[in-house]
Design an enzyme around this catalytic site. Structure first.
Site, PDB file in Angstrom:
ATOM      1  N   LYS A  30       0.852  -1.193   0.000  1.00  0.00           N
ATOM      2  CA  LYS A  30       0.000   0.000   0.000  1.00  0.00           C
ATOM      3  C   LYS A  30       0.887   1.242   0.000  1.00  0.00           C
ATOM      4  CE  LYS A  30      -3.719  -0.022   2.576  1.00  0.00           C
ATOM      5  NZ  LYS A  30      -4.602  -0.176   3.758  1.00  0.00           N
TER       6      LYS A  30
HETATM    7  C1  E4P Z   1      -7.641   1.452   3.791  1.00  0.00           C
HETATM    8  O1  E4P Z   1      -6.719   1.481   2.980  1.00  0.00           O
HETATM    9  C2  E4P Z   1      -7.546   2.129   5.096  1.00  0.00           C
HETATM   10  O2  E4P Z   1      -6.415   1.610   5.720  1.00  0.00           O
HETATM   11  C3  E4P Z   1      -8.682   1.931   6.033  1.00  0.00           C
HETATM   12  O3  E4P Z   1      -9.723   1.222   5.459  1.00  0.00           O
HETATM   13  C4  E4P Z   1      -9.137   3.209   6.661  1.00  0.00           C
HETATM   14  O4  E4P Z   1     -10.244   2.936   7.492  1.00  0.00           O
HETATM   15  P1  E4P Z   1     -10.711   3.950   8.649  1.00  0.00           P
HETATM   16  O5  E4P Z   1     -11.144   5.211   7.987  1.00  0.00           O
HETATM   17  O6  E4P Z   1     -11.843   3.240   9.316  1.00  0.00           O
HETATM   18  O7  E4P Z   1      -9.534   4.121   9.545  1.00  0.00           O
END
Ligand code: E4P
Length: 221
Positions: free
Chosen positions: A85
């Site tokens: 990521k």
């Molecule tokens: C995805 O890439 C993110 O890490 C994640 O889904 C963010 O989720 P949140 O807004 O609940 O922290």
């Protein structure tokens, strides 16, 4: 479609992998930090919890493209099949382009706008993760962002897939699937809500009660 859990909770993954058709697990730095366990312990444990297979996602922490690439190479070498990521910043876009050239799969993350997400796909990201609930929380429309991004990818970057993320309700996730997203990642509480509606349990209990009332035992006879 691909269904992921957004967590580093090993026990929860084990429990839900028995029930849900999971493709794998996504993490982010906050999720791993909350687990208080080293990334290098968490990732193999998550894979074990998935039954030894499944796709894992972990995020780079560096701020410059060169350092992001270094971290991505390390992740890719130490965890087979891992998708890296990369936040879609200016440096992140540069890193995604380099990683694509190296054959290392990436996901463009921290996506708050459709154009931003499209750019990461054009740079070579295999997945693009729009933050649905965080866009809503800022006063925008997470689902409208996802709908635009989905259309843009279909038209201009069909090799990339929207992996919709950041949910607080099952409805948000369902709307992303209705928009045509090929993948979603659910936090544990939303995944649980999908499979534990109180009305369902009440319906099953009523069937049992009626059967016992007529036949005494809860067997087919
Ligand atoms: C995805 O890439 C993110 O890490 C994640 O889904 C963010 O989720 P949140 O807004 O609940 O922290």
């Amino acid at each position: 479609m691909e269904l992921y859990l957004d967590t580093a909770d090993i026990h929860a993954v084990k429990r839900l992998a028995r029930v849900l058709p999971l493709q794998g697990v996504t993490t982010n730095p906050s999720i791993v930090a909350a687990s208080r366990t080293s990334l290098w312990e968490v990732l193999p444990a998550l894979r074990d919890a998935l039954g030894g297979e499944g796709k894992l996602f972990a995020q780079v922490l560096a701020a410059t493209a060169d350092q992001m690439v270094e971290e991505a190479v390390m992740l890719n070498q130490r965890v087979s099949g891992l998708v890296v990521k990369v936040p879609v910043t200016t440096e992140g876009l540069a890193a995604i382009k380099i990683l694509r050239g190296m054959g290392i799969p990436t996901l463009g993350t921290a996506v708050y706008g459709a154009a931003q997400g499209l750019l990461s796909a054009l740079a070579g990201a295999e997945y693009v993760a729009p933050y649905v609930n965080r866009v809503d929380a800022q006063g925008g429309s997470g689902i409208a962002t996802v709908q635009e991004l989905q259309r843009l990818l279909e038209m201009h970057a069909p090799q990339a897939k929207v992996l919709a993320a950041s949910f607080k309700t099952p409805r948000q996730a369902l709307d992303c699937l209705l928009a045509g997203c090929g993948a979603i990642t659910l936090p544990l509480d939303v995944a649980e809500q999908f499979i534990s509606a109180p009305a369902v349990q009440a319906a099953v209990e009523k069937f049992e009660c009626d059967w016992r009332g007529a036949f005494g035992a809860l067997t087919l006879g």
